[in-house]
Design an enzyme around this catalytic site. Structure first.
Site, PDB file in Angstrom:
ATOM      1  CG  HIS A  19      15.971  24.583  47.189  1.00  0.00           C
ATOM      2  ND1 HIS A  19      14.869  24.049  46.564  1.00  0.00           N
ATOM      3  CD2 HIS A  19      16.510  25.473  46.288  1.00  0.00           C
ATOM      4  CE1 HIS A  19      14.755  24.594  45.357  1.00  0.00           C
ATOM      5  NE2 HIS A  19      15.726  25.449  45.173  1.00  0.00           N
ATOM      6  CG  ASP A 144      22.371  34.926  29.192  1.00  0.00           C
ATOM      7  OD1 ASP A 144      22.605  34.393  28.111  1.00  0.00           O
ATOM      8  OD2 ASP A 144      22.937  34.577  30.257  1.00  0.00           O
ATOM      9  CG  ASP A 165      19.397  25.579  39.756  1.00  0.00           C
ATOM     10  OD1 ASP A 165      19.874  24.494  39.350  1.00  0.00           O
ATOM     11  OD2 ASP A 165      18.248  25.688  40.244  1.00  0.00           O
TER      12      ASP A 165
HETATM   13  C1  LIG Z   1      16.711  24.466  37.143  1.00  0.00           C
HETATM   14  S1  LIG Z   1      15.663  25.773  36.698  1.00  0.00           S
HETATM   15  C2  LIG Z   1      15.827  26.903  38.040  1.00  0.00           C
HETATM   16  C3  LIG Z   1      15.290  26.457  39.367  1.00  0.00           C
HETATM   17  C4  LIG Z   1      15.463  27.459  40.482  1.00  0.00           C
HETATM   18  N1  LIG Z   1      16.829  27.972  40.543  1.00  0.00           N
HETATM   19  C5  LIG Z   1      15.098  26.863  41.818  1.00  0.00           C
HETATM   20  O1  LIG Z   1      15.989  26.347  42.519  1.00  0.00           O
HETATM   21  O2  LIG Z   1      13.925  26.947  42.193  1.00  0.00           O
HETATM   22  C6  LIG Z   1      16.592  26.592  35.454  1.00  0.00           C
HETATM   23  C7  LIG Z   1      15.871  27.783  34.841  1.00  0.00           C
HETATM   24  O3  LIG Z   1      16.810  28.551  34.097  1.00  0.00           O
HETATM   25  C8  LIG Z   1      16.149  29.133  32.967  1.00  0.00           C
HETATM   26  N2  LIG Z   1      17.217  29.513  32.043  1.00  0.00           N
HETATM   27  C9  LIG Z   1      17.880  28.745  31.142  1.00  0.00           C
HETATM   28  N3  LIG Z   1      18.911  29.425  30.588  1.00  0.00           N
HETATM   29  C10 LIG Z   1      18.905  30.667  31.172  1.00  0.00           C
HETATM   30  C11 LIG Z   1      19.763  31.799  31.069  1.00  0.00           C
HETATM   31  N4  LIG Z   1      20.822  31.808  30.246  1.00  0.00           N
HETATM   32  N5  LIG Z   1      19.470  32.885  31.832  1.00  0.00           N
HETATM   33  C12 LIG Z   1      18.402  32.883  32.661  1.00  0.00           C
HETATM   34  N6  LIG Z   1      17.564  31.833  32.796  1.00  0.00           N
HETATM   35  C13 LIG Z   1      17.821  30.726  32.086  1.00  0.00           C
HETATM   36  C14 LIG Z   1      15.216  28.042  32.537  1.00  0.00           C
HETATM   37  O4  LIG Z   1      14.143  28.585  31.774  1.00  0.00           O
HETATM   38  C15 LIG Z   1      14.773  27.428  33.865  1.00  0.00           C
HETATM   39  O5  LIG Z   1      13.576  28.007  34.313  1.00  0.00           O
END
Ligand SMILES: C[S@@+](CC[C@H](N)C(=O)[O-])C[C@H]1O[C@@H](n2cnc3c(N)ncnc32)[C@H](O)[C@@H]1O
Length: 289
Positions: A19, A144, A165
């Site tokens: 962040h 996705d 991420d």
């Molecule tokens: C590390 S967390 C994200 C944290 C967020 N970016 C932050 O910095 O606050 C990863 C998220 O990606 C989601 N996720 C996993 N595979 C995904 C995909 N192919 N497309 C979208 N979301 C996905 C998970 O459910 C999870 O909530």
């Protein structure tokens, strides 16, 4: 089926690195009037209560953001992130931790467009709720993120930042990240791409940064570890951010922020940081200095 929930990890050392980089890049984008697209391919829930059951269960934020919240000796490069954190926590108590969508919503201007992708149904519902009054500039999708990235690039604004991420709970996430960046650069060569990378003792985790360094673009690689290498049961000791087409200001910001973060977040003497840039990104910085 996805089981990862970011609520267990919000505000830990990895979030602070991610962040800090994100806020400094967004601040840089805001320096010009021209609108941009921000795409957060793996958005999470958007905002996290630190007194929630998941946050209390792991307590990861205690050795993360709670160590920084009351510090008065922050280097200027961390002021942007901390100012946003203060807006998220009006008053003196640290109660909430902003996820990447919250931070994006905080920095973006009315002319900018925000797209958030989240697959997990619980976190998608929380994210949608968080942005229910945000208006047309924000779109929250249960999609996705890798597929949506293909559909959205290049953005009509021709300015943009993509944050990738993943939780890497699925092994194929590593190869999907490399493929998404390769394809993303073909579609949108001038875009800024931010990738979060975990420090894990697997071949996939170790080889991804090397693969990204070979792509035809300027890059910056910043890492932060807070303790000796992960051993079974001790979780992740560090992480990195890989930035493609980094803003020219980012290297100097991180040169200032990383040593301070490594010192303040250290859990043992092995806490460390690193910063590396591609040859051309180095030149870019000197040209703008
Ligand atoms: C590390 S967390 C994200 C944290 C967020 N970016 C932050 O910095 O606050 C990863 C998220 O990606 C989601 N996720 C996993 N595979 C995904 C995909 N192919 N497309 C979208 N979301 C996905 C998970 O459910 C999870 O909530």
């Amino acid at each position: 089926m996805l089981s990862y929930r970011h609520a267990y990890h919000a505000g830990n050392h990895a979030d602070i690195l991610k962040h800090t980089v994100l806020c400094n890049c967004l601040q840089h984008l805001n320096a010009k009037d021209k609108p941009y697209l921000l795409l957060d391919t793996h958005a999470g829930a958007g905002l996290y209560a630190l007194d929630s059951e998941p946050a209390r269960k792991t307590g990861e934020y205690i050795d993360g953001i709670a160590r920084i919240w009351n510090r008065t000796d922050l280097p200027p490069a961390l002021h942007t992130f901390l100012a946003a954190l203060q807006v998220c926590n009006p008053g003196t108590k640290l109660q909430r931790y902003p996820g990447s969508p919250w931070l994006a919503g905080h920095f973006a201007r009315p002319v900018d467009s925000l797209r958030f992708c989240e697959l997990h149904s619980t976190d998608f519902a929380l994210l949608r709720q968080e942005f229910k009054e945000a208006g047309r500039r924000v779109r929250v999708e249960q999609s996705d993120g890798f597929e949506t990235m293909k559909a959205l690039l290049p953005p009509p604004q021709r300015r943009g930042l993509v944050l990738i991420d993943p939780s890497y709970e699925i092994k194929s996430d590593y190869s999907r990240v490399a493929a998404a960046i390769k394809d993303g650069l073909k579609r949108f060569a001038t875009g800024t791409f931010l990738v979060w990378l975990p420090f894990l003792p697997t071949l996939e985790a170790r080889s991804l940064p090397e693969k990204l360094k070979k792509l035809p673009a300027d890059w910056l690689y910043a890492s932060l570890s807070v303790q000796a290498s992960a051993t079974r049961g001790h979780g992740m000791n560090g992480s990195a951010m890989f930035v493609i087409n980094p803003p020219w200001t980012l290297r100097a910001d991180l040169e200032e922020a990383l040593p301070w973060l490594a010192r303040v977040l250290a859990k043992d003497d092995a806490a460390n940081w690193s910063l590396d840039v591609s040859a051309d990104a180095g030149k870019l910085r000197s040209q703008h200095a």
